[in-house]
Design an enzyme around this catalytic site. Structure first.
Site, PDB file in Angstrom:
ATOM      1  N   ASN A   9       0.874  -1.184   0.000  1.00 24.05           N
ATOM      2  CA  ASN A   9       0.000   0.000   0.000  1.00 24.05           C
ATOM      3  C   ASN A   9       0.907   1.229   0.000  1.00 24.05           C
ATOM      4  O   ASN A   9       1.451   1.605   1.026  1.00 24.05           O
ATOM      5  CB  ASN A   9      -0.894  -0.019   1.245  1.00 24.05           C
ATOM      6  CG  ASN A   9      -1.723   1.252   1.362  1.00 24.05           C
ATOM      7  OD1 ASN A   9      -1.787   2.052   0.424  1.00 24.05           O
ATOM      8  ND2 ASN A   9      -2.362   1.424   2.503  1.00 24.05           N
ATOM      9  N   LYS A  11       0.178   4.290  -0.530  1.00 29.39           N
ATOM     10  CA  LYS A  11      -0.467   5.522  -0.007  1.00 29.39           C
ATOM     11  C   LYS A  11      -0.171   6.708  -0.927  1.00 29.39           C
ATOM     12  O   LYS A  11      -0.313   6.584  -2.130  1.00 29.39           O
ATOM     13  CB  LYS A  11       0.000   5.764   1.432  1.00 29.39           C
ATOM     14  CG  LYS A  11      -0.192   4.525   2.307  1.00 29.39           C
ATOM     15  CD  LYS A  11      -0.017   4.790   3.768  1.00 29.39           C
ATOM     16  CE  LYS A  11      -0.176   3.492   4.541  1.00 29.39           C
ATOM     17  NZ  LYS A  11      -0.082   3.659   5.981  1.00 29.39           N
ATOM     18  N   HIS A  85      -9.419   1.491   4.864  1.00 24.70           N
ATOM     19  CA  HIS A  85      -8.161   1.759   5.569  1.00 24.70           C
ATOM     20  C   HIS A  85      -8.409   2.737   6.708  1.00 24.70           C
ATOM     21  O   HIS A  85      -9.211   3.664   6.573  1.00 24.70           O
ATOM     22  CB  HIS A  85      -7.109   2.308   4.595  1.00 24.70           C
ATOM     23  CG  HIS A  85      -5.735   2.285   5.189  1.00 24.70           C
ATOM     24  ND1 HIS A  85      -5.304   3.249   6.069  1.00 24.70           N
ATOM     25  CD2 HIS A  85      -4.724   1.389   5.065  1.00 24.70           C
ATOM     26  CE1 HIS A  85      -4.066   2.943   6.453  1.00 24.70           C
ATOM     27  NE2 HIS A  85      -3.694   1.821   5.860  1.00 24.70           N
ATOM     28  N   GLU A  87      -6.822   5.203   7.745  1.00 21.48           N
ATOM     29  CA  GLU A  87      -6.604   6.626   7.422  1.00 21.48           C
ATOM     30  C   GLU A  87      -7.856   7.212   6.784  1.00 21.48           C
ATOM     31  O   GLU A  87      -8.216   8.361   7.042  1.00 21.48           O
ATOM     32  CB  GLU A  87      -5.374   6.773   6.503  1.00 21.48           C
ATOM     33  CG  GLU A  87      -4.083   6.510   7.261  1.00 21.48           C
ATOM     34  CD  GLU A  87      -2.966   5.904   6.413  1.00 21.48           C
ATOM     35  OE1 GLU A  87      -3.095   5.840   5.178  1.00 21.48           O
ATOM     36  OE2 GLU A  87      -1.950   5.475   7.015  1.00 21.48           O
ATOM     37  N   GLU A 155      -5.005  -4.417  11.000  1.00 22.25           N
ATOM     38  CA  GLU A 155      -4.001  -3.345  11.079  1.00 22.25           C
ATOM     39  C   GLU A 155      -4.289  -2.496  12.315  1.00 22.25           C
ATOM     40  O   GLU A 155      -5.111  -1.563  12.250  1.00 22.25           O
ATOM     41  CB  GLU A 155      -4.092  -2.424   9.851  1.00 22.25           C
ATOM     42  CG  GLU A 155      -3.702  -3.047   8.550  1.00 22.25           C
ATOM     43  CD  GLU A 155      -3.151  -2.007   7.567  1.00 22.25           C
ATOM     44  OE1 GLU A 155      -2.027  -2.209   7.103  1.00 22.25           O
ATOM     45  OE2 GLU A 155      -3.810  -0.999   7.293  1.00 22.25           O
ATOM     46  N   GLY A 161       2.914   2.870  10.731  1.00 20.61           N
ATOM     47  CA  GLY A 161       3.929   3.909  10.565  1.00 20.61           C
ATOM     48  C   GLY A 161       4.627   4.317  11.848  1.00 20.61           C
ATOM     49  O   GLY A 161       5.228   5.383  11.923  1.00 20.61           O
ATOM     50  N   SER A 198       3.730  -1.509  10.399  1.00 22.93           N
ATOM     51  CA  SER A 198       5.163  -1.502  10.702  1.00 22.93           C
ATOM     52  C   SER A 198       5.895  -2.793  10.328  1.00 22.93           C
ATOM     53  O   SER A 198       6.883  -3.159  10.964  1.00 22.93           O
ATOM     54  CB  SER A 198       5.405  -1.162  12.180  1.00 22.93           C
ATOM     55  OG  SER A 198       5.086   0.194  12.422  1.00 22.93           O
TER      56      SER A 198
END
Ligand code: 13P
Length: 240
Positions: A9, A11, A85, A87, A155, A161, A198
């Site tokens: 991914n 992004k 996702h 985000e 996730e 991240g 991560s």
């Protein structure tokens, strides 16, 4: 042994030159790898020897400026789509109900779905992780004819991240929880669950020991082609 799916991914990483460099450098042929660059760069990726995915989708039958529908994706040879996702849930208020519509539509068009679920740091600290994950999985997947083409990506938001990782046992617990919700509440046997958050070239060998997972969803470490190919090789070595 089941072949593990490996999804990159990317992004909003990469400018045009980076995308061009990526496709020149990423040479391997992998049946089980899906690259999801920003859709404006997808055309550059058409000659890579992997599958391609979108980072989001919109449902057909509705006109909405700026969106991409499942039918359009299929017409371009796209095989997968990431849906829900964290985000998008956070910045764009994407709800479980909206995610359910997207999953339904993508499944109807035979796209492989990578459905993202996972608890935030606060939800984890308040002991609400399991409840949140159950609701995300149940609401996103109810009423879907079958989930043969769906993989659920666990996730944890706090691991995205951040270089913070759950232990293998913690991941295993959540994977089993997701499989149980699919079976007991939705009647789907053998749900496939992958892990994201991560994952990198140093920790992937250890994560790859988890028997219950069916693959990985990789953000930052997928944006550098040599590193990503190393990761792919580590994961695939388990199968040989
Ligand atoms: P990182 O691998 O950069 O933590 O991102 C994970 C992710 O969000 C993949 O969808």
């Amino acid at each position: 042994m089941e072949e593990r799916i490996i999804v990159g991914n990317m992004k909003v990483d990469m400018l045009k030159e980076d995308a061009l460099h990526y496709v020149e450098t990423f040479k391997g042929e992998y049946n089980n790898v899906v690259l999801c660059p920003s859709s404006i760069y997808l055309n550059y990726f058409m000659d890579t020897k992997v599958k391609l995915g979108l980072q989001n989708i919109f449902y057909d039958g509705t006109i909405c400026t700026g969106e991409i529908t499942s039918r359009q994706a299929v017409s371009m040879g796209i095989k997968y789509v990431i849906i829900g996702h964290s985000e998008r849930r956070y910045y764009l208020d994407e709800s479980n109900e909206t995610i359910n519509k997207k999953v339904k539509d993508a499944v109807e068009h035979n796209l492989g779905v990578l459905l993202c679920v996972g608890e935030s740091e606060e939800e984890k600290e308040n002991g609400r992780a399991d409840e949140v994950i159950k609701r995300q999985v149940y609401t996103a997947l109810r009423g879907i004819e079958n989930i043969r083409n769906v993989a659920i990506a666990y996730e944890p938001v706090w691991a995205i991240g951040t270089n913070k990782l759950p232990t293998n046992d913690e991941i295993k617990d959540k994977v089993l929880l997701i499989k149980k919700v699919c079976k007991d509440l939705l009647g789907y046997e053998n749900a496939r669950v992958i892990y994201g958050g991560s994952v990198n070239v140093e920790n992937v060998e250890e994560l790859n020991k988890i028997e219950e997972i069916s693959g990985f969803l990789i953000g930052g470490a997928s944006t550098e082609p040599e590193t990503f190919e190393k990761i792919i090789q580590i994961i695939n070595n388990r199968q040989n």
